[in-house]
Scaffold this motif. Structure first.
Motif, PDB file in Angstrom:
ATOM      1  N   TYR A  54      51.819  45.083  44.766  1.00  0.00           N
ATOM      2  CA  TYR A  54      52.924  45.962  45.128  1.00  0.00           C
ATOM      3  C   TYR A  54      54.244  45.218  45.299  1.00  0.00           C
ATOM      4  CZ  TYR A  54      49.400  49.560  46.018  1.00  0.00           C
ATOM      5  OH  TYR A  54      48.386  50.463  45.894  1.00  0.00           O
ATOM      6  N   GLN A  55      54.187  43.981  45.771  1.00  0.00           N
ATOM      7  CA  GLN A  55      55.415  43.215  46.000  1.00  0.00           C
ATOM      8  C   GLN A  55      55.879  42.455  44.752  1.00  0.00           C
ATOM      9  OE1 GLN A  55      57.169  43.366  48.886  1.00  0.00           O
ATOM     10  NE2 GLN A  55      55.669  44.870  49.578  1.00  0.00           N
ATOM     11  N   ARG A  56      55.217  42.690  43.624  1.00  0.00           N
ATOM     12  CA  ARG A  56      55.560  41.975  42.391  1.00  0.00           C
ATOM     13  C   ARG A  56      55.739  42.968  41.253  1.00  0.00           C
ATOM     14  NH1 ARG A  56      54.346  36.499  42.862  1.00  0.00           N
ATOM     15  NH2 ARG A  56      54.581  36.349  40.612  1.00  0.00           N
ATOM     16  N   CYS A  57      56.488  42.575  40.250  1.00  0.00           N
ATOM     17  CA  CYS A  57      56.677  43.429  39.073  1.00  0.00           C
ATOM     18  C   CYS A  57      55.923  42.883  37.863  1.00  0.00           C
ATOM     19  CB  CYS A  57      58.159  43.568  38.736  1.00  0.00           C
ATOM     20  SG  CYS A  57      58.966  42.000  38.348  1.00  0.00           S
ATOM     21  N   ASP A  58      55.206  41.760  38.044  1.00  0.00           N
ATOM     22  CA  ASP A  58      54.534  41.116  36.921  1.00  0.00           C
ATOM     23  C   ASP A  58      53.013  41.115  37.051  1.00  0.00           C
ATOM     24  OD1 ASP A  58      54.471  39.411  39.057  1.00  0.00           O
ATOM     25  OD2 ASP A  58      54.990  37.592  37.944  1.00  0.00           O
ATOM     26  N   VAL A  59      52.465  41.931  37.943  1.00  0.00           N
ATOM     27  CA  VAL A  59      51.018  41.992  38.150  1.00  0.00           C
ATOM     28  C   VAL A  59      50.569  43.453  38.178  1.00  0.00           C
ATOM     29  CG1 VAL A  59      49.096  41.440  39.702  1.00  0.00           C
ATOM     30  CG2 VAL A  59      50.975  39.821  39.444  1.00  0.00           C
ATOM     31  N   VAL A  60      49.483  43.743  37.477  1.00  0.00           N
ATOM     32  CA  VAL A  60      48.866  45.075  37.502  1.00  0.00           C
ATOM     33  C   VAL A  60      47.431  44.932  37.979  1.00  0.00           C
ATOM     34  CG1 VAL A  60      50.338  46.028  35.692  1.00  0.00           C
ATOM     35  CG2 VAL A  60      48.194  44.887  35.069  1.00  0.00           C
ATOM     36  N   GLY A  61      46.836  46.044  38.387  1.00  0.00           N
ATOM     37  CA  GLY A  61      45.466  46.027  38.887  1.00  0.00           C
ATOM     38  C   GLY A  61      44.483  46.553  37.869  1.00  0.00           C
ATOM     39  N   ILE A  62      43.213  46.263  38.130  1.00  0.00           N
ATOM     40  CA  ILE A  62      42.129  46.712  37.265  1.00  0.00           C
ATOM     41  C   ILE A  62      40.874  46.802  38.118  1.00  0.00           C
ATOM     42  CG2 ILE A  62      41.315  44.431  36.546  1.00  0.00           C
ATOM     43  CD1 ILE A  62      41.067  45.509  33.699  1.00  0.00           C
ATOM     44  N   ASP A  63      39.899  47.608  37.676  1.00  0.00           N
ATOM     45  CA  ASP A  63      38.620  47.711  38.374  1.00  0.00           C
ATOM     46  C   ASP A  63      37.540  47.784  37.308  1.00  0.00           C
ATOM     47  OD1 ASP A  63      36.541  48.098  40.102  1.00  0.00           O
ATOM     48  OD2 ASP A  63      37.175  50.059  40.826  1.00  0.00           O
ATOM     49  N   THR A  64      36.761  46.720  37.157  1.00  0.00           N
ATOM     50  CA  THR A  64      35.801  46.632  36.066  1.00  0.00           C
ATOM     51  C   THR A  64      34.374  46.816  36.563  1.00  0.00           C
ATOM     52  OG1 THR A  64      35.598  44.220  36.249  1.00  0.00           O
ATOM     53  CG2 THR A  64      37.343  45.072  34.836  1.00  0.00           C
ATOM     54  N   ALA A  65      33.466  47.039  35.626  1.00  0.00           N
ATOM     55  CA  ALA A  65      32.079  47.360  35.951  1.00  0.00           C
ATOM     56  C   ALA A  65      31.352  46.173  36.577  1.00  0.00           C
ATOM     57  CB  ALA A  65      31.344  47.805  34.691  1.00  0.00           C
ATOM     58  N   ILE A  66      30.449  46.492  37.492  1.00  0.00           N
ATOM     59  CA  ILE A  66      29.609  45.469  38.124  1.00  0.00           C
ATOM     60  C   ILE A  66      28.493  45.035  37.180  1.00  0.00           C
ATOM     61  CG2 ILE A  66      27.894  45.132  39.947  1.00  0.00           C
ATOM     62  CD1 ILE A  66      29.701  46.763  41.799  1.00  0.00           C
ATOM     63  N   ILE A  67      27.845  45.997  36.525  1.00  0.00           N
ATOM     64  CA  ILE A  67      26.754  45.682  35.593  1.00  0.00           C
ATOM     65  C   ILE A  67      27.364  45.085  34.327  1.00  0.00           C
ATOM     66  CG2 ILE A  67      24.891  46.634  34.223  1.00  0.00           C
ATOM     67  CD1 ILE A  67      24.495  48.740  36.368  1.00  0.00           C
ATOM     68  N   THR A  68      26.890  43.905  33.959  1.00  0.00           N
ATOM     69  CA  THR A  68      27.523  43.128  32.893  1.00  0.00           C
ATOM     70  C   THR A  68      26.509  42.772  31.816  1.00  0.00           C
ATOM     71  OG1 THR A  68      28.967  42.162  34.593  1.00  0.00           O
ATOM     72  CG2 THR A  68      28.919  41.069  32.451  1.00  0.00           C
ATOM     73  N   PRO A  69      26.844  42.978  30.540  1.00  0.00           N
ATOM     74  CA  PRO A  69      25.901  42.617  29.466  1.00  0.00           C
ATOM     75  C   PRO A  69      25.758  41.109  29.333  1.00  0.00           C
ATOM     76  CG  PRO A  69      27.990  43.412  28.554  1.00  0.00           C
ATOM     77  CD  PRO A  69      28.044  43.658  30.033  1.00  0.00           C
ATOM     78  N   PRO A  70      24.603  40.635  28.868  1.00  0.00           N
ATOM     79  CA  PRO A  70      24.361  39.187  28.777  1.00  0.00           C
ATOM     80  C   PRO A  70      25.372  38.455  27.905  1.00  0.00           C
ATOM     81  CG  PRO A  70      22.318  40.420  28.443  1.00  0.00           C
ATOM     82  CD  PRO A  70      23.427  41.421  28.463  1.00  0.00           C
ATOM     83  N   ALA A  71      25.875  39.114  26.856  1.00  0.00           N
ATOM     84  CA  ALA A  71      26.789  38.438  25.933  1.00  0.00           C
ATOM     85  C   ALA A  71      28.032  37.927  26.649  1.00  0.00           C
ATOM     86  CB  ALA A  71      27.191  39.393  24.803  1.00  0.00           C
ATOM     87  N   VAL A  72      28.531  38.697  27.622  1.00  0.00           N
ATOM     88  CA  VAL A  72      29.734  38.289  28.358  1.00  0.00           C
ATOM     89  C   VAL A  72      29.471  37.004  29.130  1.00  0.00           C
ATOM     90  CG1 VAL A  72      31.322  38.931  30.216  1.00  0.00           C
ATOM     91  CG2 VAL A  72      30.614  40.643  28.539  1.00  0.00           C
ATOM     92  N   LEU A  73      28.358  36.974  29.848  1.00  0.00           N
ATOM     93  CA  LEU A  73      28.064  35.830  30.713  1.00  0.00           C
ATOM     94  C   LEU A  73      27.483  34.652  29.938  1.00  0.00           C
ATOM     95  CD1 LEU A  73      26.678  37.914  33.687  1.00  0.00           C
ATOM     96  CD2 LEU A  73      28.901  36.786  33.531  1.00  0.00           C
ATOM     97  N   LYS A  74      26.929  34.915  28.766  1.00  0.00           N
ATOM     98  CA  LYS A  74      26.518  33.823  27.876  1.00  0.00           C
ATOM     99  C   LYS A  74      27.761  33.109  27.352  1.00  0.00           C
ATOM    100  CE  LYS A  74      23.563  31.568  25.183  1.00  0.00           C
ATOM    101  NZ  LYS A  74      22.519  30.658  25.723  1.00  0.00           N
ATOM    102  N   THR A  75      28.776  33.888  26.960  1.00  0.00           N
ATOM    103  CA  THR A  75      30.016  33.324  26.427  1.00  0.00           C
ATOM    104  C   THR A  75      30.759  32.527  27.497  1.00  0.00           C
ATOM    105  OG1 THR A  75      30.227  35.160  24.863  1.00  0.00           O
ATOM    106  CG2 THR A  75      32.214  33.894  25.351  1.00  0.00           C
ATOM    107  N   SER A  76      30.770  33.039  28.729  1.00  0.00           N
ATOM    108  CA  SER A  76      31.507  32.366  29.798  1.00  0.00           C
ATOM    109  C   SER A  76      30.796  31.124  30.318  1.00  0.00           C
ATOM    110  CB  SER A  76      31.739  33.334  30.963  1.00  0.00           C
ATOM    111  OG  SER A  76      30.509  33.690  31.574  1.00  0.00           O
ATOM    112  N   GLY A  77      29.528  30.948  29.927  1.00  0.00           N
ATOM    113  CA  GLY A  77      28.767  29.787  30.372  1.00  0.00           C
ATOM    114  C   GLY A  77      27.897  30.035  31.579  1.00  0.00           C
ATOM    115  N   HIS A  78      27.947  31.247  32.136  1.00  0.00           N
ATOM    116  CA  HIS A  78      27.182  31.514  33.355  1.00  0.00           C
ATOM    117  C   HIS A  78      25.673  31.513  33.107  1.00  0.00           C
ATOM    118  CE1 HIS A  78      31.107  32.881  34.855  1.00  0.00           C
ATOM    119  NE2 HIS A  78      30.601  32.692  36.045  1.00  0.00           N
ATOM    120  N   VAL A  79      25.231  32.013  31.959  1.00  0.00           N
ATOM    121  CA  VAL A  79      23.789  32.075  31.692  1.00  0.00           C
ATOM    122  C   VAL A  79      23.189  30.676  31.636  1.00  0.00           C
ATOM    123  CG1 VAL A  79      22.046  32.715  29.986  1.00  0.00           C
ATOM    124  CG2 VAL A  79      23.908  34.308  30.536  1.00  0.00           C
TER     125      VAL A  79
END
Length: 585
Positions: A54-79
């Motif tokens: 709210y105090q900035r003009c260069d940031v927006v919000g988002i709300d993403t899903a909790i359940i995550t497919p394996p491909a996302v976390l495989k790519t990020s290195g978490h798996v």
């Protein structure tokens, strides 16, 4: 850790925090937030959101899903890489992280290794286990719940025990022991993935496991354990998902969508998110400090590669300023700790932790990291989608120059189109709440002197002569306080006083949109004041018989105890001014 015990007792007694499913025996590491706790948690997260979005003009919000497919976390290195080392104690069966475990403690004169059991009965069982299986023939003694191993030699990598009979017993030593008992009888360290798996499938996955395992036994020759596990994993993979271990990946995979839908965002810009994450922690500790289910407040700030170091430095200062604004003991209880080179992730060029001095020592409450372009680059390579930023102004200026001169130049193209680097701020909401409560909590004796709980041996929970007159004041910043105003009728059974209290309460709620409590208990005003001090209420307003005649009420300040007589119509402005982020002088 009397301060922590005192805080947890207050949290349970006053409705901040409860053990989850307590009437069914409770669930280890799981907590429910009561009426006051949910307000405090909401206020902390709202102040973070206010500062970041709210105090900035260069940031927006988002709300993403909790359940995550394996491909996302495989790519990020978490798996493959999101693991901790895990060790089991052969005596207590507790599991712990070796990097957090203490070194061996022993009596250098007597060459005794003390092992401490929870009680005498357990000590007897442990002694039998040591004599029978772990170190047969060794010199062992026991006193109460303590077991003493007689040591012959210790060379830093091996513990050689003194023998009463048989061959010497050598225990390998890797530099740590069981944190709870000081036992050196440990398993080998092994990797442990921290992510929770779950399955999106209308068919019960356990049926698939049973079927696949039975099929494996019918083959010739029957599958061994590793083959069976591979077969089961392959069968379950199409329905496999994870509970996200962090909120950040949800931001990275939505980077292109946010940029496309909000073309006004120019580098540098940020995407903020508050949400739950899940980690299958080996060791749960210190109430809500480390739990498998927790909430994160994270900002991913996208910058040009040549801006990264400067923005990293700027965000470090900004975040420390935020903590300073809402803490009382900033100089002594908060610090910034830079990560050593061997602590950094392979893709990170810098990381600092904001740490709070908890009763058990320094602990992280927020991390600020210079993550480079690792995340966007990895997701781009895995999907084939270009997650890059194009500076349209620079590109148009170059095209115009080329059109005017007829000469095409290649220099400077890397400033027109690039994969942004990321400066990340990741703050644990639960930890922030715990730190701010401990920072705000002040215990005073009957003379009004501050009590140092860490130097007191007796628990203040009881009613001994030493502590029965002590009282707690939770000096939270007014914007964080769960209840902003308490209104107290001098006599709770007088309809005229109660009506005036309800009228003032309704006005404050309607005009300021804040929680207001009308305290109707049949106790003295002083006890009701102390009750409100304990939960951090900044202002108490007392309505008495004179208020019915002249409209004057008494407003009391929590931190100073000063009581002022004002007309009830002034209460709204006093509270409004007191709740300003930057109060008027």
């Amino acid at each position: 850790m009397s301060a922590m015990r005192h805080l947890l007792d207050l949290c349970k007694r006053r409705g901040f925090l409860f053990q989850s499913a307590e009437i069914h025996g409770g669930l280890r590491g799981a907590y429910d937030y009561g009426p006051l706790g949910v307000e405090l948690k909401r206020n902390v997260s709202q102040e973070w959101w206010n500062a970041m979005v709210y105090q900035r003009c260069d940031v927006v919000g988002i709300d993403t899903a909790i359940i995550t497919p394996p491909a996302v976390l495989k790519t990020s290195g978490h798996v493959d890489q999101f693991t901790d080392e895990m060790v089991d104690s052969k005596l207590s069966k507790d599991r712990f992280r070796p990097d957090k475990a203490p070194t061996l403690h022993f009596d250098k004169e007597k060459m005794h290794i003390p092992i401490t059991a929870p009680d005498k009965k357990t000590a007897k069982l442990w002694e039998h286990e040591i004599r029978t299986n772990l170190a047969p023939g060794s010199s062992i003694s026991r006193e109460g719940k303590s077991i003493f191993l007689k040591m012959d030699k210790f060379n830093g990598s091996e513990i050689i025990l003194e023998q009463e009979s048989g061959s010497p017993v050598t225990i390998p030593y890797k530099g740590y022991v069981d944190p709870a008992s000081n036992s050196p009888f440990l398993t080998e360290a092994r990797p442990f993935n921290l992510m929770f798996k779950t399955y999106l499938d209308p068919i019960d996955p356990i049926d698939k496991v049973i079927t696949t395992t039975l099929d494996g036994t019918k083959t010739t020759p029957p599958m061994d354990l590793s083959q069976t596990r591979q077969s089961v994993d392959k069968t379950l993979y199409p329905s496999l998902t994870y509970l996200r271990p962090e909120t950040a990946q949800g931001v990275f995979i939505n980077y292109a969508t946010v940029q496309r839908s909000h073309p006004h965002l120019k580098v540098p810009f940020g995407i903020a998110q508050i949400g739950k994450s899940f980690r299958n922690e080996i060791r749960l500790e210190h109430a809500i400090f480390r739990t498998p289910e927790f909430e994160q407040m994270e900002l991913e700030y996208f910058v040009a590669p040549w801006q990264a170091d400067q923005e990293f430095t700027r965000w470090r200062k900004s975040r420390m300023d935020w903590w300073k604004r809402f803490s009382r003991n900033f100089e002594t209880r908060f610090r910034e700790r830079a990560h050593a080179q061997d602590e950094l992730a392979h893709y990170s060029s810098g990381c600092v932790d904001v740490e709070y001095l908890f009763p058990w020592g320094w602990g992280e409450v927020e991390g600020i990291a210079n993550r480079g372009d690792f995340d966007l680059r990895m997701h781009s390579e895995a999907t084939g989608i270009k997650l890059q930023y194009t500076d349209t102004i620079l590109m148009q200026e170059r095209q115009q120059r080329e059109k005017a001169t007829g000469v095409k130049k290649t220099e400077g193209l890397d400033r027109e189109r690039f994969i942004p680097h990321v400066v990340e701020s990741s703050c644990g909401l639960n930890r922030a709440m715990l730190a701010l409560m401990l920072d705000a909590m002040e215990v005073v004796d009957e003379q009004g002197k501050i009590v140092d709980l860490e130097q007191q041996m007796a628990s203040i929970i009881g009613s001994t002569d030493n502590n029965k007159n002590w009282r707690t004041v939770m000096k939270l910043h007014p914007r964080l306080a769960p209840i902003k105003v308490a209104i107290l009728p001098l006599v709770s059974n007088n309809p005229d006083l109660v009506d005036l209290c309800q009228s003032l309460s309704s006005e404050l709620r309607a005009e300021l949109q804040i929680p207001v409590s009308v305290e109707m208990q049949s106790t003295t005003i002083g006890k009701r004041y102390y009750r409100m001090d304990e939960v951090g209420t900044p202002w108490c307003v007392t309505v008495d018989y004179e208020s019915l005649q002249d409209g004057q009420v008494t407003i009391r300040d929590r931190d100073t105890g000063v009581q002022t007589r004002v007309h009830y119509s002034k209460i709204l402005e006093i509270v409004r001014d007191g709740l300003r982020l930057y109060p008027r002088s």
